[in-house]
Write a protein that holds these residues in place. Structure first.
Motif, PDB file in Angstrom:
ATOM      1  N   PHE A 155       0.829  -1.203   0.000  1.00 45.47           N
ATOM      2  CA  PHE A 155       0.000   0.000   0.000  1.00 45.47           C
ATOM      3  C   PHE A 155       0.864   1.253   0.000  1.00 45.47           C
ATOM      4  O   PHE A 155       0.638   2.185  -0.794  1.00 45.47           O
ATOM      5  CB  PHE A 155      -0.931  -0.006   1.206  1.00 45.47           C
ATOM      6  N   VAL A 156       1.852   1.315   0.880  1.00 44.32           N
ATOM      7  CA  VAL A 156       2.721   2.493   0.968  1.00 44.32           C
ATOM      8  C   VAL A 156       3.479   2.692  -0.340  1.00 44.32           C
ATOM      9  O   VAL A 156       3.606   3.814  -0.850  1.00 44.32           O
ATOM     10  CB  VAL A 156       3.697   2.360   2.157  1.00 44.32           C
ATOM     11  N   ALA A 157       3.986   1.598  -0.918  1.00 49.13           N
ATOM     12  CA  ALA A 157       4.724   1.695  -2.178  1.00 49.13           C
ATOM     13  C   ALA A 157       3.841   2.246  -3.294  1.00 49.13           C
ATOM     14  O   ALA A 157       4.271   3.107  -4.084  1.00 49.13           O
ATOM     15  CB  ALA A 157       5.288   0.329  -2.556  1.00 49.13           C
ATOM     16  N   VAL A 158       2.600   1.774  -3.373  1.00 52.34           N
ATOM     17  CA  VAL A 158       1.696   2.233  -4.435  1.00 52.34           C
ATOM     18  C   VAL A 158       1.343   3.703  -4.232  1.00 52.34           C
ATOM     19  O   VAL A 158       1.391   4.506  -5.186  1.00 52.34           O
ATOM     20  CB  VAL A 158       0.424   1.363  -4.471  1.00 52.34           C
ATOM     21  N   SER A 350      -7.077  -5.728   4.747  1.00 49.05           N
ATOM     22  CA  SER A 350      -6.840  -5.284   3.375  1.00 49.05           C
ATOM     23  C   SER A 350      -7.887  -4.264   2.935  1.00 49.05           C
ATOM     24  O   SER A 350      -7.565  -3.269   2.260  1.00 49.05           O
ATOM     25  CB  SER A 350      -6.841  -6.480   2.422  1.00 49.05           C
ATOM     26  N   ILE A 351      -9.144  -4.491   3.302  1.00 47.22           N
ATOM     27  CA  ILE A 351     -10.184  -3.522   2.940  1.00 47.22           C
ATOM     28  C   ILE A 351      -9.918  -2.190   3.614  1.00 47.22           C
ATOM     29  O   ILE A 351     -10.057  -1.120   2.992  1.00 47.22           O
ATOM     30  CB  ILE A 351     -11.576  -4.059   3.311  1.00 47.22           C
ATOM     31  N   TYR A 352      -9.509  -2.219   4.883  1.00 43.97           N
ATOM     32  CA  TYR A 352      -9.225  -0.975   5.605  1.00 43.97           C
ATOM     33  C   TYR A 352      -8.102  -0.197   4.925  1.00 43.97           C
ATOM     34  O   TYR A 352      -8.169   1.042   4.787  1.00 43.97           O
ATOM     35  CB  TYR A 352      -8.865  -1.289   7.054  1.00 43.97           C
ATOM     36  N   LEU A 353      -7.061  -0.883   4.499  1.00 39.58           N
ATOM     37  CA  LEU A 353      -5.959  -0.200   3.825  1.00 39.58           C
ATOM     38  C   LEU A 353      -6.434   0.509   2.557  1.00 39.58           C
ATOM     39  O   LEU A 353      -6.140   1.687   2.343  1.00 39.58           O
ATOM     40  CB  LEU A 353      -4.860  -1.198   3.477  1.00 39.58           C
ATOM     41  N   TRP A 354      -7.161  -0.224   1.714  1.00 40.14           N
ATOM     42  CA  TRP A 354      -7.426   0.261   0.369  1.00 40.14           C
ATOM     43  C   TRP A 354      -8.697   1.086   0.242  1.00 40.14           C
ATOM     44  O   TRP A 354      -8.936   1.699  -0.806  1.00 40.14           O
ATOM     45  CB  TRP A 354      -7.449  -0.918  -0.605  1.00 40.14           C
ATOM     46  N   GLN A 355      -9.526   1.156   1.285  1.00 47.20           N
ATOM     47  CA  GLN A 355     -10.710   2.002   1.175  1.00 47.20           C
ATOM     48  C   GLN A 355     -10.347   3.490   1.196  1.00 47.20           C
ATOM     49  O   GLN A 355     -11.098   4.328   0.687  1.00 47.20           O
ATOM     50  CB  GLN A 355     -11.714   1.671   2.296  1.00 47.20           C
TER      51      GLN A 355
END
Length: 397
Positions: A155-158, A350-355
């Motif tokens: 997530f951080v990299a993206v 994963s949902i929490y990260l990408w929402q």
């Protein structure tokens, strides 16, 4: 299998395997049966002479599908490795976050409520691992690393990669603190909410990781063994007092002090400490009380709530609720253990990260695309990265 004994009141005690019953096979747990030996002996003398077990005043005092020891144990009971209704509790937390971001309700900060629900669950689980099961720290950190780091690093990299590609790149003075779970502290300006990037939600991961370190360090102090609940209670009181200082003395308050570890960790610490003493109280908790505790916690999330509601009442009420979900109504546990809620709980990280990126740019997307996209990308992250990496690390490390 059943084990029988007689207590000081001459009552026959039976600790019976709950899973041995054909009706309950596979559900696990134990039940404790009390039989009044003295009354049975008086009422059924002949049966006692020929070896019959007394049948008068048989009372089931606990019947828990989660906790292995009998209810009146002198030690905190160990949780099973996987508890369906707790997965559903985590699912409830992520649903509240999604609702707050994509279908907001202004009278209650349901997003913060969802995060704090998760904090209380995390405190319970970490306390069980570190202070009851005494999991070695190497194994503890391996499980935390395998669970969190792969999806987090991606997530951080993206996020920072896309920012650099679009001409809004950030310096290492921001990237490194983000990777080290320190972004709520350094740099002070811009703070984590004002970077122009969808990373504001990472504050909760900072609180989590800092709390893991604190709890694991406590396990290294031999003199505290068996006294961890007292220390966690004392730290919780200090944290609540610090909230009052920040709230009433602006010169001491940092920007967004509510998301800093010394404030937000109260939910996790209260729940972790209470888990270690809950077995003294659990036999006397009626099934409706955990639900009442949840209701009592909610007013603390009103924008007009007094500081003591948010800082004291809500942490204590939510901690009580999650620690006693196992004694609430079976219908409530069935709802929490239902497949949709349970799977949302399993996918929640994963949902929490990408929402967050979808939340940040939802005004630029067609209606309905943002929440659906958040869930779909979260599922892709779970099945393609988080879960495979976790399994691989746990097998090979």
């Amino acid at each position: 299998m059943e084990r029988w004994g007689v207590d000081s009141k001459r009552r026959i005690l039976s600790s019976a395997s709950y899973s041995s019953s054909p009706l309950n096979r596979g559900r696990g747990g134990t039940r404790t049966v009390i039989c009044d030996y003295s009354r049975a002996h008086r009422r059924f003398p002949r049966q006692r002479r020929v070896g019959y077990e007394p049948v008068a005043r048989v009372v089931v005092i606990s019947q828990s599908p989660v906790l292995a020891p009998a209810a009146r144990s002198a030690e905190p009971a160990r949780l099973a490795d996987r508890v369906d209704h707790l997965d559903g509790w985590r699912g409830l937390a992520i649903l509240l976050v999604l609702q707050s971001h994509f279908l907001p309700y202004t009278r209650i900060d349901t997003g913060q409520l969802g995060v704090d629900i998760f904090f209380c669950l995390s405190g319970l689980l970490m306390s069980n691992l570190l202070f009851v099961k005494r999991v070695p720290l190497k194994q503890f950190y391996k499980r935390r690393i395998s669970r969190i780091l792969p999806a987090f690093l991606m997530f951080v990299a993206v996020v920072y990669g896309v920012a650099a590609w679009s001409g809004h790149g950030k310096g290492w003075d921001e990237i490194v603190p983000t990777l080290l779970f320190l972004r709520t502290y350094v740099p002070a300006q811009p703070d984590i909410w004002n970077t122009g990037l969808p990373i504001g939600h990472l504050w909760s991961l900072n609180v989590e990781e800092h709390s893991y370190v604190l709890l694991s360090l406590i396990t290294l102090i031999a003199v505290l063994r068996g006294r961890e609940a007292w220390l966690l209670g004392a730290i919780s009181v200090v944290v609540m007092g610090l909230y009052y200082v920040y709230e009433t003395s602006p010169r001491f308050a940092h920007t967004s002090f509510e998301i800093r570890t010394e404030i937000a960790s109260s939910f996790l610490l209260v729940s972790a400490g209470y888990f270690l003493v809950r077995h003294h109280i659990a036999p006397r908790v009626p099934p409706w009380l955990p639900l009442v505790a949840l209701v009592v916690a909610v007013p603390g999330y009103s924008p007009s709530a007094h500081w003591w509601l948010s800082a004291i009442v809500s942490p204590m009420a939510l901690a009580f609720c999650v620690n006693h979900l196992d004694v609430t109504y079976a219908a409530v546990r069935r709802v929490l253990a239902s497949a949709p809620l349970r799977m949302m709980g399993i996918w929640s990280f994963s949902i929490y990260l990408w929402q967050q990126p979808f939340f940040a740019f939802k005004s630029s997307l067609p209606p309905g695309v943002a929440p659906v996209g958040a869930v779909l990308v979260g599922l892709a992250s779970f099945y393609l990265l988080e879960n495979p990496c976790r399994q691989w690390i746990n097998r090979h490390w």
